[in-house]
Design an enzyme around this catalytic site. Structure first.
Site, PDB file in Angstrom:
ATOM      1  N   LEU A 105       0.830  -1.204   0.000  1.00 55.86           N
ATOM      2  CA  LEU A 105       0.000   0.000   0.000  1.00 55.86           C
ATOM      3  C   LEU A 105       0.864   1.254   0.000  1.00 55.86           C
ATOM      4  CD1 LEU A 105      -2.604  -1.081   2.713  1.00 55.86           C
ATOM      5  CD2 LEU A 105      -2.846  -1.225   0.222  1.00 55.86           C
ATOM      6  N   ASP A 146     -10.286  -5.336  14.657  1.00 61.63           N
ATOM      7  CA  ASP A 146      -9.151  -4.721  15.363  1.00 61.63           C
ATOM      8  C   ASP A 146      -8.905  -3.340  14.770  1.00 61.63           C
ATOM      9  OD1 ASP A 146      -7.044  -4.408  17.114  1.00 61.63           O
ATOM     10  OD2 ASP A 146      -5.656  -5.704  16.031  1.00 61.63           O
TER      11      ASP A 146
END
Length: 292
Positions: free
Chosen positions: A100, A201
């Site tokens: 990313l 999370d």
């Protein structure tokens, strides 16, 4: 750096998994992870993101993370790194995903992020849980299916961690008894809601701004749960911008009294941290228990 033996075995394993000859030109260490070694892999097929860990200690961790990323990608409402391969090279388990690149947040970044999470939470199924257990951090996360959220939360989340903490002497008998009493009250504390697809999370360390100016989420602990769990988690460890919460509430309002349940929902991640790190998390858990 990755040693040459692991690098060769990893290249071979990736070539087999992806059905193309992979040559690893460079592996650049990326810092920030508490549990895994992380690298930017520079290969003849482009740059990828690599996680490494002990194959014997966590034999299925990356398989479960791979599946979780796929689950989130299938919802097709928010950017998630594409998982490419997982397996074992030497004595190391590995996970390779899309790398990313970071960008600059768009002016409506938080509003867009909230809308995407709200859409993700519309993905549902007939039970709370998942087809198998996975991990939150390095702790096993049980996902035994239940149609009742209070039962799921008690037996798959709170009580396993309470037993672990008690066995590690990080929770005393008085706190254990207090937690057990709260578990019995869960049906009266939680409003009924359908199971929602959760990242599991979602905190400030598990998203970044992509090159399109929008959020991309990663490092999931996916399951179908009560969506207040997700929103409470985002308020820990720095929290999100207030625009996120206003927008989410405008799109998919939480049931009345949600503010009083924030601590109850944060019990799970706080107990995860109590088991992992001990220290002041005992006081954090105690404070939440006393406030319920």
């Amino acid at each position: 750096m990755i040693d040459e033996i692991i690098k060769r075995e990893l290249a071979s394993a990736l070539s087999h998994k992806l059905s193309v000859k992979i040559q690893i030109n460079q592996a650049e260490r990326i810092h920030g992870g508490d549990i895994n070694e992380t690298y930017r892999l520079m290969t003849n097929e482009g740059d990828w993101f690599l996680k490494l860990n002990d194959a014997k200690r966590f034999p299925d961790m990356f398989l479960r993370e791979y599946d979780g990323l796929e689950e989130l990608r299938q919802a097709n409402v928010i950017a998630v790194p594409k998982p490419l391969a997982h397996g074992v090279a030497g004595n190391r388990a590995f996970l390779v995903t899309q790398f990313l690149e970071k960008g600059t947040a768009a002016p409506d970044f938080w509003e867009n992020f909230a809308a995407a999470v709200a859409r993700m939470h519309q993905t549902t199924q007939s039970y709370f849980g998942l087809s198998g257990s996975n991990y939150i951090g390095s702790i096993k996360q049980y996902n035994t299916p239940y149609v009742s959220w209070p039962v799921f939360y008690a037996f798959n989340r709170l009580m396993p961690l309470a037993k672990m903490a008690y066995d590690k002497h990080r929770m005393d008998k008085a706190m254990l008894d207090q937690l057990e009493a709260i578990c019995k009250r869960l049906p009266e504390l939680f409003p009924e809601e359908p199971p929602a697809l959760l990242h599991g999370d979602l905190w400030s360390g598990n998203f970044l701004v992509g090159t399109d100016g929008k959020a991309c989420i990663f490092d999931p602990a996916v399951y179908f749960g009560h969506r207040e769990m997700e929103l409470a988690m985002t308020r820990l460890f720095g929290g999100f911008d207030t625009r996120f919460y206003y927008t989410y509430q405008a799109i998919r309002p939480l049931a009345p009294g949600w503010q009083k349940r924030i601590g109850l929902c944060q019990l799970y991640p706080l107990m995860v941290h109590l088991n992992l790190f001990g220290g002041n998390y005992y006081n954090d858990v105690k404070e939440v228990l006393n406030g319920i």
